[in-house]
Design a protein around this motif. Structure first.
Motif, mmCIF file in Angstrom:
data_model
loop_
_atom_site.group_PDB
_atom_site.id
_atom_site.type_symbol
_atom_site.label_atom_id
_atom_site.label_comp_id
_atom_site.label_asym_id
_atom_site.label_seq_id
_atom_site.Cartn_x
_atom_site.Cartn_y
_atom_site.Cartn_z
ATOM 1 N N ALA A 115 0.851 -1.188 0.000
ATOM 2 C CA ALA A 115 0.000 0.000 0.000
ATOM 3 C C ALA A 115 0.886 1.237 0.000
ATOM 4 O O ALA A 115 1.900 1.286 0.691
ATOM 5 C CB ALA A 115 -0.914 -0.002 1.223
ATOM 6 N N SER A 116 0.512 2.232 -0.786
ATOM 7 C CA SER A 116 1.239 3.497 -0.789
ATOM 8 C C SER A 116 0.445 4.532 -0.001
ATOM 9 O O SER A 116 -0.791 4.537 -0.015
ATOM 10 C CB SER A 116 1.485 3.981 -2.215
ATOM 11 N N VAL A 117 1.164 5.394 0.706
ATOM 12 C CA VAL A 117 0.553 6.421 1.540
ATOM 13 C C VAL A 117 0.813 7.778 0.885
ATOM 14 O O VAL A 117 1.973 8.137 0.636
ATOM 15 C CB VAL A 117 1.139 6.402 2.969
ATOM 16 N N HIS A 118 -0.252 8.510 0.595
ATOM 17 C CA HIS A 118 -0.143 9.789 -0.104
ATOM 18 C C HIS A 118 -0.735 10.906 0.738
ATOM 19 O O HIS A 118 -1.677 10.684 1.520
ATOM 20 C CB HIS A 118 -0.890 9.735 -1.445
ATOM 21 N N LEU A 119 -0.208 12.103 0.557
ATOM 22 C CA LEU A 119 -0.838 13.281 1.139
ATOM 23 C C LEU A 119 -2.146 13.562 0.407
ATOM 24 O O LEU A 119 -2.255 13.346 -0.808
ATOM 25 C CB LEU A 119 0.083 14.495 1.013
ATOM 26 N N ILE A 120 -3.149 14.010 1.135
ATOM 27 C CA ILE A 120 -4.388 14.488 0.527
ATOM 28 C C ILE A 120 -4.274 16.000 0.385
ATOM 29 O O ILE A 120 -3.837 16.701 1.314
ATOM 30 C CB ILE A 120 -5.613 14.093 1.379
ATOM 31 N N ASP A 135 -11.327 12.461 -6.843
ATOM 32 C CA ASP A 135 -10.594 12.334 -8.100
ATOM 33 C C ASP A 135 -9.112 12.601 -7.875
ATOM 34 O O ASP A 135 -8.644 12.785 -6.743
ATOM 35 C CB ASP A 135 -11.166 13.265 -9.178
ATOM 36 N N ASN A 136 -8.348 12.639 -8.961
ATOM 37 C CA ASN A 136 -6.892 12.766 -8.863
ATOM 38 C C ASN A 136 -6.446 14.077 -8.236
ATOM 39 O O ASN A 136 -5.311 14.175 -7.747
ATOM 40 C CB ASN A 136 -6.257 12.617 -10.249
ATOM 41 N N SER A 137 -7.305 15.080 -8.240
ATOM 42 C CA SER A 137 -6.912 16.373 -7.664
ATOM 43 C C SER A 137 -6.746 16.290 -6.148
ATOM 44 O O SER A 137 -6.156 17.179 -5.538
ATOM 45 C CB SER A 137 -7.947 17.445 -8.017
ATOM 46 N N PHE A 138 -7.256 15.221 -5.522
ATOM 47 C CA PHE A 138 -7.086 15.023 -4.086
ATOM 48 C C PHE A 138 -5.752 14.373 -3.745
ATOM 49 O O PHE A 138 -5.301 14.444 -2.603
ATOM 50 C CB PHE A 138 -8.207 14.129 -3.531
ATOM 51 N N ILE A 139 -5.121 13.698 -4.719
ATOM 52 C CA ILE A 139 -3.991 12.817 -4.427
ATOM 53 C C ILE A 139 -2.668 13.554 -4.581
ATOM 54 O O ILE A 139 -2.321 14.023 -5.672
ATOM 55 C CB ILE A 139 -4.023 11.578 -5.341
ATOM 56 N N GLY A 140 -1.911 13.643 -3.477
ATOM 57 C CA GLY A 140 -0.605 14.282 -3.499
ATOM 58 C C GLY A 140 0.520 13.272 -3.608
ATOM 59 O O GLY A 140 0.322 12.109 -3.986
ATOM 60 N N TYR A 184 -4.383 17.945 5.207
ATOM 61 C CA TYR A 184 -5.693 17.419 4.845
ATOM 62 C C TYR A 184 -5.767 15.902 5.061
ATOM 63 O O TYR A 184 -6.754 15.278 4.675
ATOM 64 C CB TYR A 184 -6.021 17.744 3.386
ATOM 65 N N GLY A 185 -4.703 15.351 5.659
ATOM 66 C CA GLY A 185 -4.727 13.932 5.956
ATOM 67 C C GLY A 185 -3.934 13.108 4.966
ATOM 68 O O GLY A 185 -3.221 13.618 4.101
ATOM 69 N N ILE A 186 -4.073 11.784 5.114
ATOM 70 C CA ILE A 186 -3.352 10.837 4.268
ATOM 71 C C ILE A 186 -4.327 9.875 3.598
ATOM 72 O O ILE A 186 -5.411 9.589 4.117
ATOM 73 C CB ILE A 186 -2.307 10.043 5.079
ATOM 74 N N LEU A 187 -3.915 9.396 2.443
ATOM 75 C CA LEU A 187 -4.674 8.422 1.660
ATOM 76 C C LEU A 187 -3.882 7.139 1.570
ATOM 77 O O LEU A 187 -2.695 7.153 1.240
ATOM 78 C CB LEU A 187 -4.940 8.965 0.255
#
Length: 274
Positions: A115-120, A135-140, A184-187
């Motif tokens: 699993a990869s952890v991304h900034l929101i 959508d992709n605009s949320f994924i950092g 804004y949290g993590i994904l």
């Protein structure tokens, strides 16, 4: 003569039993949920096959779920979102550790996925966000990754602690910021997965299993730990199930809904529905 009396007695007894059975007859097989106030009044029961049926997918928010989900199984895809915001006011971050507690796995009971952890990057509401609106605009950028092993989870009877580190600089920026605009949290997402892992969310009644962020701060020469819980978390889900003629589905997580139509044209117009 004695033989005739025996036969007559047997017939009278049989007629009596038949009369009792008619007066207190049970409902037809399969109609055990009929109301019983009208016992004995049914003339007949009609069982109708559905004239048509299908299922479809909509999208629902899962912010009140006691669980988070991550992975892929039987056409279902799930990602998880977590926001930790009740952070220390100051200090130098030495390390930061996120811990999730597993509850169950669905799909293969062996193997693993990363699993990869991304900034929101944007504000989100757990009572509104869905797979459709995320959508992709949320994924950092990717800031961490973690290997999730079905073998380990199974060996621990489904419940185990799964931890991964966040970059100290990222958490430091959250602490130093005077607003929430940097956090804004993590994904948690993945590229491919052979199973879905179920985690306890912040909504669980089993408080000891809530997600945690443990931050170790340098205070002079002493490191102190600070534990915080999510301000909000949720999961988003989708499915690749296609309508067919053999199955119907009802599922809230992936928002599957079934439609069934019964035709009652053959019922007599003066029929009383019991």
């Amino acid at each position: 003569m004695k033989h005739l009396l025996i036969v007559a007695g047997f017939l009278l007894g049989l007629l009596f039993l038949l009369a009792q059975c008619t007066a207190n007859k049970g409902n037809p097989v399969g109609s055990q949920f009929f109301q019983r106030e009208n016992q004995g009044s049914e003339m007949y029961a009609l069982f109708h096959a559905a004239a048509s049926d299908t299922f479809y997918q909509t999208f629902v928010a899962n912010g009140s779920s006691p669980y988070l989900y991550l992975g892929q199984c039987n056409g279902k895809k799930t990602w998880s979102l977590i926001l930790f915001s009740n952070l220390p006011d100051s200090g130098t971050v030495d390390s930061a550790l996120v811990t999730l507690h597993t509850h169950h796995i669905f799909g293969q009971t062996s193997g693993f996925f990363t699993a990869s952890v991304h900034l929101i990057l944007k504000e989100w509401n757990p009572t509104e966000i869905t797979w459709e609106t995320f959508d992709n605009s949320f994924i950092g950028e990717e800031i961490a990754n973690v290997e999730i092993s079905a073998d380990q989870i199974s060996a621990n009877n489904d419940t185990m602690a799964l931890s991964f580190h966040l970059p100290p600089a990222t958490v430091q920026s959250w602490i130093d910021s005077t607003t929430d605009s940097l956090n804004y949290g993590i994904l948690l997402m993945y590229q491919s997965a052979p199973f879905i892992v179920e985690f306890f969310s912040n909504n669980t009644e089993e408080l000891e299993y809530r997600p945690t962020l443990t931050i170790y701060l340098k205070q002079d020469t002493i490191k102190e730990g600070s534990v915080t819980y999510p301000r909000k978390d949720t999961f988003i889900a989708s499915t690749e199930q296609e309508p067919n003629f053999t199955r119907l589905f009802v599922n809230n997580g992936t928002a599957l809904r079934s439609l069934i139509y019964f035709s009652i044209d053959s019922l007599p117009e003066d029929a009383t529905i019991n």
